[in-house]
Design an enzyme around this catalytic site. Structure first.
Site, PDB file in Angstrom:
ATOM      1  N   CYS A   1     -18.266   4.148  17.314  1.00  0.00           N
ATOM      2  CA  CYS A   1     -18.514   2.710  17.233  1.00  0.00           C
ATOM      3  C   CYS A   1     -19.953   2.362  17.572  1.00  0.00           C
ATOM      4  O   CYS A   1     -20.546   1.458  16.974  1.00  0.00           O
ATOM      5  CB  CYS A   1     -17.561   1.955  18.166  1.00  0.00           C
ATOM      6  SG  CYS A   1     -15.851   1.877  17.588  1.00  0.00           S
TER       7      CYS A   1
ATOM      8  N   CYS B   1       0.843  -1.198   0.000  1.00  0.00           N
ATOM      9  CA  CYS B   1       0.000   0.000   0.000  1.00  0.00           C
ATOM     10  C   CYS B   1       0.880   1.250   0.000  1.00  0.00           C
ATOM     11  O   CYS B   1       2.058   1.199   0.334  1.00  0.00           O
ATOM     12  CB  CYS B   1      -0.879  -0.026   1.251  1.00  0.00           C
ATOM     13  SG  CYS B   1      -1.818   1.482   1.539  1.00  0.00           S
TER      14      CYS B   1
ATOM     15  N   ILE C   1     -13.844  11.264   2.634  1.00  0.00           N
ATOM     16  CA  ILE C   1     -13.905   9.814   2.803  1.00  0.00           C
ATOM     17  C   ILE C   1     -12.634   9.307   3.474  1.00  0.00           C
ATOM     18  O   ILE C   1     -11.518   9.690   3.105  1.00  0.00           O
ATOM     19  CB  ILE C   1     -14.060   9.104   1.443  1.00  0.00           C
ATOM     20  CG1 ILE C   1     -15.284   9.620   0.689  1.00  0.00           C
ATOM     21  CG2 ILE C   1     -14.109   7.591   1.627  1.00  0.00           C
ATOM     22  CD1 ILE C   1     -16.606   9.339   1.351  1.00  0.00           C
TER      23      ILE C   1
ATOM     24  N   GLU D   1      -2.752  -5.024   4.015  1.00  0.00           N
ATOM     25  CA  GLU D   1      -3.687  -5.548   3.019  1.00  0.00           C
ATOM     26  C   GLU D   1      -3.352  -7.022   2.772  1.00  0.00           C
ATOM     27  O   GLU D   1      -2.257  -7.338   2.295  1.00  0.00           O
ATOM     28  CB  GLU D   1      -3.546  -4.764   1.707  1.00  0.00           C
ATOM     29  CG  GLU D   1      -3.801  -3.280   1.839  1.00  0.00           C
ATOM     30  CD  GLU D   1      -3.528  -2.511   0.556  1.00  0.00           C
ATOM     31  OE1 GLU D   1      -3.659  -1.271   0.584  1.00  0.00           O
ATOM     32  OE2 GLU D   1      -3.179  -3.137  -0.474  1.00  0.00           O
TER      33      GLU D   1
ATOM     34  N   HIS E   1       5.356   4.840   2.358  1.00  0.00           N
ATOM     35  CA  HIS E   1       5.790   5.936   3.236  1.00  0.00           C
ATOM     36  C   HIS E   1       6.718   5.404   4.329  1.00  0.00           C
ATOM     37  O   HIS E   1       7.738   6.019   4.647  1.00  0.00           O
ATOM     38  CB  HIS E   1       4.568   6.602   3.882  1.00  0.00           C
ATOM     39  CG  HIS E   1       3.802   7.493   2.954  1.00  0.00           C
ATOM     40  ND1 HIS E   1       4.325   8.644   2.424  1.00  0.00           N
ATOM     41  CD2 HIS E   1       2.538   7.392   2.470  1.00  0.00           C
ATOM     42  CE1 HIS E   1       3.419   9.229   1.653  1.00  0.00           C
ATOM     43  NE2 HIS E   1       2.326   8.479   1.657  1.00  0.00           N
TER      44      HIS E   1
ATOM     45  N   ARG F   1      -0.122   5.010 -15.920  1.00  0.00           N
ATOM     46  CA  ARG F   1      -1.410   4.980 -15.243  1.00  0.00           C
ATOM     47  C   ARG F   1      -2.554   5.371 -16.164  1.00  0.00           C
ATOM     48  O   ARG F   1      -3.691   4.895 -15.998  1.00  0.00           O
ATOM     49  CB  ARG F   1      -1.356   5.869 -14.002  1.00  0.00           C
ATOM     50  CG  ARG F   1      -0.458   5.288 -12.917  1.00  0.00           C
ATOM     51  CD  ARG F   1      -0.364   6.171 -11.696  1.00  0.00           C
ATOM     52  NE  ARG F   1       0.277   5.454 -10.595  1.00  0.00           N
ATOM     53  CZ  ARG F   1       0.502   5.979  -9.390  1.00  0.00           C
ATOM     54  NH1 ARG F   1       0.142   7.232  -9.135  1.00  0.00           N
ATOM     55  NH2 ARG F   1       1.082   5.267  -8.445  1.00  0.00           N
TER      56      ARG F   1
ATOM     57  N   GLU G   1      -4.900  12.275 -15.288  1.00  0.00           N
ATOM     58  CA  GLU G   1      -3.702  11.587 -14.796  1.00  0.00           C
ATOM     59  C   GLU G   1      -2.502  11.955 -15.683  1.00  0.00           C
ATOM     60  O   GLU G   1      -2.583  11.830 -16.906  1.00  0.00           O
ATOM     61  CB  GLU G   1      -3.924  10.075 -14.807  1.00  0.00           C
ATOM     62  CG  GLU G   1      -2.716   9.222 -14.535  1.00  0.00           C
ATOM     63  CD  GLU G   1      -2.051   9.510 -13.201  1.00  0.00           C
ATOM     64  OE1 GLU G   1      -0.822   9.714 -13.192  1.00  0.00           O
ATOM     65  OE2 GLU G   1      -2.768   9.536 -12.172  1.00  0.00           O
TER      66      GLU G   1
ATOM     67  N   THR H   1       0.740   3.555   2.113  1.00  0.00           N
ATOM     68  CA  THR H   1       1.193   3.756   3.492  1.00  0.00           C
ATOM     69  C   THR H   1       2.474   2.977   3.760  1.00  0.00           C
ATOM     70  O   THR H   1       3.401   3.482   4.399  1.00  0.00           O
ATOM     71  CB  THR H   1       0.094   3.312   4.482  1.00  0.00           C
ATOM     72  OG1 THR H   1      -1.087   4.076   4.243  1.00  0.00           O
ATOM     73  CG2 THR H   1       0.545   3.514   5.923  1.00  0.00           C
TER      74      THR H   1
END
Length: 345
Positions: A100, A39, A288, A65, A44, A201, A196, A41
């Site tokens: 929650c 991912c 989101i 993932e 990073h 891509r 893009e 993340t």
């Protein structure tokens, strides 16, 4: 067991032999990791950028993932048994906060993130609470299952508003952006425009079914969108890039009363934003994060089970676990879709 570990501060990971994790809580589940995907993340953390330096505590197993097989369950686990194939929600909720308790576990106030706040899935085994595991239909291909978490981001973003008969502008054709192309099609979008700058891509977006592709470095995105929409503008913007220019171009390319749905995470805070344009156009802004638990997972499962979505074009590399460094180098080049590491058979 073998694990890919951020052993100490600095760039890169190392392949280490570590202890197999054990069940400690009655609701814990031990899972044998089959495939794990890389991912943004994880990239990073691999780079050890400013965010990683502030957030990650070494040593730590990274990755979040994955698809795996349940091998052991705690005494309070009711919905899973050894042999079940599962994927996992990255956001680990506390279960008791206001969010929650009101159907918003994905933005839990006390949330932990798998592979960020605790050991992750770049390992042969992982232990996680039952609440985050999603049992999969065995007909879903394992490689598709391993990227259901980012697919969930695309679904959460593209289903935030009604796309039926709409012109949709997607800014950013990284893996989640190109997944959103297919999701938008399944959701009834009439026209899908992708912005893009990367040729690699752009081609991936075309293969995933985009109707028009615009390179914003070579063409004026707003003018081109207006040409394609009889000077009306796009009905919906799905912002996937985290690029401030793309965000503002997208806002300017929207029709009056349109919807801007923002998933991209931006490198600077605050972000320069065309607020007056958004105000005078009456733009609806939706932000989101993550996936709805578990509404988004149910949608993803059914679309994959019934073959409404085909992720084969977005999964561009499958590598053995030992070649993780190659995987990160490829991802860093931005000439890939999702990269999967085969952890176990």
């Amino acid at each position: 067991m073998k694990a890919i570990v951020k052993k100490e501060p600095g760039k890169g990971f190392s392949l280490e032999e570590v202890e197999i994790p054990e069940i400690k809580e009655p609701n814990d589940v031990k899972v044998k990791v089959l495939n794990a995907s890389i991912c943004g993340t994880d990239l990073h953390i691999w780079k050890w950028d400013e965010w990683s330096q502030q957030r990650i505590k070494t040593p730590q197993i990274d990755g979040h993932e994955f698809v795996g097989e349940v091998v052991e369950v705690g005494p309070m686990v009711k919905g899973l048994k050894p042999g079940d194939i599962v994927a996992a929600e990255t956001h680990i909720p506390c279960g008791v906060c206001k969010q929650c308790k009101t159907g918003k576990m994905h933005i839990c106030k006390n949330m932990q993130i798998l592979g960020v706040d605790r050991d992750g899935v770049f390992a042969e085994y992982v232990v996680v609470p039952e609440i985050v595991l999603w049992k999969l239909d065995p007909s879903i291909p394992r490689e598709f299952a391993s990227v259901m978490e980012p697919l969930g981001n695309a679904i959460h973003t593209a289903t935030a508003v009604d796309l039926r008969g709409k012109t949709v502008l997607i800014t950013g054709a990284g893996p989640i952006g190109v997944m959103a192309v297919q999701v938008a099609k399944v959701s009834g979008a009439a026209t899908i425009i992708v912005s893009e700058p990367s040729e690699y891509r752009m081609n991936m977006a075309k293969e995933m079914g985009a109707d028009y592709i615009i390179n914003p470095l070579e063409e004026n995105l707003v003018e081109e969108v207006m040409k394609l929409t009889n000077d009306d503008g796009a009905d919906v913007l799905l912002e996937m890039s985290g690029n401030p220019n793309a965000l503002n171009q997208g806002i300017n390319a929207l029709t009056n009363g349109g919807d801007a749905v923002i998933l991209g995470v931006f490198p600077t805070n605050p972000v320069p934003f065309e607020m007056n344009t958004a105000v005078f156009k009456g733009i609806n802004i939706h932000c989101i994060t993550g996936r709805k638990m578990f509404e988004t997972w149910q949608i993803a499962s059914e679309w994959l089970r019934t073959k409404k979505l085909d992720l084969s074009k977005v999964i561009t590399h499958v590598l053995p676990m030992e070649e993780f460094e190659k995987g990160f180098e490829i991802m860093n080049s931005k000439k890939s879709g999702k990269i999967i590491l085969k952890i176990s058979e």
